[in-house]
Design a protein around this motif. Structure first.
Motif, mmCIF file in Angstrom:
data_model
loop_
_atom_site.group_PDB
_atom_site.id
_atom_site.type_symbol
_atom_site.label_atom_id
_atom_site.label_comp_id
_atom_site.label_asym_id
_atom_site.label_seq_id
_atom_site.Cartn_x
_atom_site.Cartn_y
_atom_site.Cartn_z
ATOM 1 N N THR A 30 0.843 -1.198 0.000
ATOM 2 C CA THR A 30 0.000 0.000 0.000
ATOM 3 C C THR A 30 0.877 1.245 0.000
ATOM 4 O O THR A 30 2.052 1.190 0.369
ATOM 5 C CB THR A 30 -0.918 0.040 1.234
ATOM 6 O OG1 THR A 30 -0.103 0.196 2.399
ATOM 7 C CG2 THR A 30 -1.781 -1.202 1.338
ATOM 8 N N LYS A 31 0.292 2.352 -0.388
ATOM 9 C CA LYS A 31 1.020 3.619 -0.394
ATOM 10 C C LYS A 31 1.509 3.952 1.011
ATOM 11 O O LYS A 31 2.642 4.399 1.195
ATOM 12 C CB LYS A 31 0.114 4.735 -0.921
ATOM 13 C CG LYS A 31 0.807 6.060 -1.061
ATOM 14 C CD LYS A 31 -0.108 7.094 -1.666
ATOM 15 C CE LYS A 31 0.633 8.415 -1.810
ATOM 16 N NZ LYS A 31 -0.181 9.438 -2.447
ATOM 17 N N GLU A 32 0.671 3.696 2.018
ATOM 18 C CA GLU A 32 1.052 3.974 3.413
ATOM 19 C C GLU A 32 2.251 3.124 3.827
ATOM 20 O O GLU A 32 3.190 3.626 4.445
ATOM 21 C CB GLU A 32 -0.131 3.703 4.343
ATOM 22 C CG GLU A 32 0.189 4.007 5.800
ATOM 23 C CD GLU A 32 -0.982 3.729 6.728
ATOM 24 O OE1 GLU A 32 -0.840 4.053 7.915
ATOM 25 O OE2 GLU A 32 -2.018 3.195 6.294
ATOM 26 N N ASN A 35 5.357 4.466 2.180
ATOM 27 C CA ASN A 35 5.786 5.699 2.852
ATOM 28 C C ASN A 35 6.459 5.410 4.175
ATOM 29 O O ASN A 35 7.476 6.030 4.512
ATOM 30 C CB ASN A 35 4.600 6.645 3.054
ATOM 31 C CG ASN A 35 4.143 7.287 1.765
ATOM 32 O OD1 ASN A 35 4.892 7.367 0.794
ATOM 33 N ND2 ASN A 35 2.902 7.737 1.731
ATOM 34 N N ASN A 36 5.919 4.471 4.946
ATOM 35 C CA ASN A 36 6.515 4.120 6.239
ATOM 36 C C ASN A 36 7.911 3.543 6.065
ATOM 37 O O ASN A 36 8.830 3.865 6.834
ATOM 38 C CB ASN A 36 5.621 3.135 6.995
ATOM 39 C CG ASN A 36 4.353 3.767 7.503
ATOM 40 O OD1 ASN A 36 4.244 4.990 7.620
ATOM 41 N ND2 ASN A 36 3.365 2.947 7.797
ATOM 42 N N LEU A 37 8.085 2.691 5.064
ATOM 43 C CA LEU A 37 9.395 2.091 4.816
ATOM 44 C C LEU A 37 10.402 3.146 4.373
ATOM 45 O O LEU A 37 11.553 3.151 4.822
ATOM 46 C CB LEU A 37 9.281 0.973 3.771
ATOM 47 C CG LEU A 37 8.339 -0.186 4.137
ATOM 48 C CD1 LEU A 37 8.290 -1.205 3.004
ATOM 49 C CD2 LEU A 37 8.727 -0.835 5.442
ATOM 50 N N ARG A 38 9.960 4.067 3.529
ATOM 51 C CA ARG A 38 10.851 5.157 3.097
ATOM 52 C C ARG A 38 11.190 6.083 4.259
ATOM 53 O O ARG A 38 12.317 6.564 4.365
ATOM 54 C CB ARG A 38 10.198 5.941 1.964
ATOM 55 C CG ARG A 38 10.209 5.209 0.659
ATOM 56 C CD ARG A 38 9.703 6.086 -0.486
ATOM 57 N NE ARG A 38 9.379 5.249 -1.609
ATOM 58 C CZ ARG A 38 8.154 5.050 -2.085
ATOM 59 N NH1 ARG A 38 7.124 5.663 -1.558
ATOM 60 N NH2 ARG A 38 7.958 4.250 -3.110
ATOM 61 N N ASP A 39 10.211 6.337 5.126
ATOM 62 C CA ASP A 39 10.457 7.192 6.294
ATOM 63 C C ASP A 39 11.519 6.582 7.206
ATOM 64 O O ASP A 39 12.382 7.293 7.732
ATOM 65 C CB ASP A 39 9.171 7.419 7.092
ATOM 66 C CG ASP A 39 8.210 8.369 6.401
ATOM 67 O OD1 ASP A 39 8.612 9.044 5.423
ATOM 68 O OD2 ASP A 39 7.044 8.427 6.844
ATOM 69 N N ALA A 40 11.458 5.271 7.393
ATOM 70 C CA ALA A 40 12.460 4.596 8.231
ATOM 71 C C ALA A 40 13.848 4.758 7.621
ATOM 72 O O ALA A 40 14.818 5.068 8.321
ATOM 73 C CB ALA A 40 12.110 3.118 8.398
ATOM 74 N N ASP A 41 13.936 4.571 6.315
ATOM 75 C CA ASP A 41 15.211 4.733 5.612
ATOM 76 C C ASP A 41 15.735 6.157 5.774
ATOM 77 O O ASP A 41 16.906 6.361 6.111
ATOM 78 C CB ASP A 41 15.035 4.399 4.126
ATOM 79 C CG ASP A 41 16.296 4.651 3.325
ATOM 80 O OD1 ASP A 41 17.253 3.868 3.459
ATOM 81 O OD2 ASP A 41 16.321 5.650 2.569
ATOM 82 N N ARG A 42 14.881 7.136 5.572
ATOM 83 C CA ARG A 42 15.301 8.546 5.702
ATOM 84 C C ARG A 42 15.729 8.871 7.128
ATOM 85 O O ARG A 42 16.689 9.614 7.343
ATOM 86 C CB ARG A 42 14.159 9.468 5.278
ATOM 87 C CG ARG A 42 13.919 9.494 3.813
ATOM 88 C CD ARG A 42 12.837 10.519 3.460
ATOM 89 N NE ARG A 42 12.393 10.313 2.107
ATOM 90 C CZ ARG A 42 11.154 10.050 1.755
ATOM 91 N NH1 ARG A 42 10.196 9.999 2.655
ATOM 92 N NH2 ARG A 42 10.835 9.858 0.499
#
Length: 89
Positions: A30-32, A35-42
């Motif tokens: 899902t988009k959410e 986004n959560n996975l990308r946020d963790a990476d960032r």
């Protein structure tokens, strides 16, 4: 050596972030979730104030972990094994 409940909580936060950051994003995610996975990476790559504070509360050398992550030297399978082992204590 006994680890306090608070320290264990913060260690779980850091571990979960690294697990999330190392998950392979699937087309069907899902988009959410993406986004959560990308946020963790960032969060890890930036190594900002909140990252440093959480690592300090967890008793983890955040800069060491961050450098290993950026170098691609964090093994998600070992992280998952750590999380499973912590749950079975």
């Amino acid at each position: 050596m006994t680890i306090s409940a608070e320290r264990l909580l913060w260690q779980t936060v850091v571990l979960t972030a690294f697990l999330d950051a190392t998950v392979e994003v699937k087309e069907t995610s899902t988009k959410e979730t993406k986004n959560n996975l990308r946020d963790a990476d960032r969060w890890i790559r930036a190594g900002g104030r909140s990252y440093r504070e959480v690592c300090e509360l967890a008793g983890i050398n955040g800069e060491f972990m961050r450098a290993r992550y950026i170098a691609g030297q964090v093994d998600p399978d070992l992280l998952r094994a750590s999380k499973t082992g912590a749950r079975n204590r």
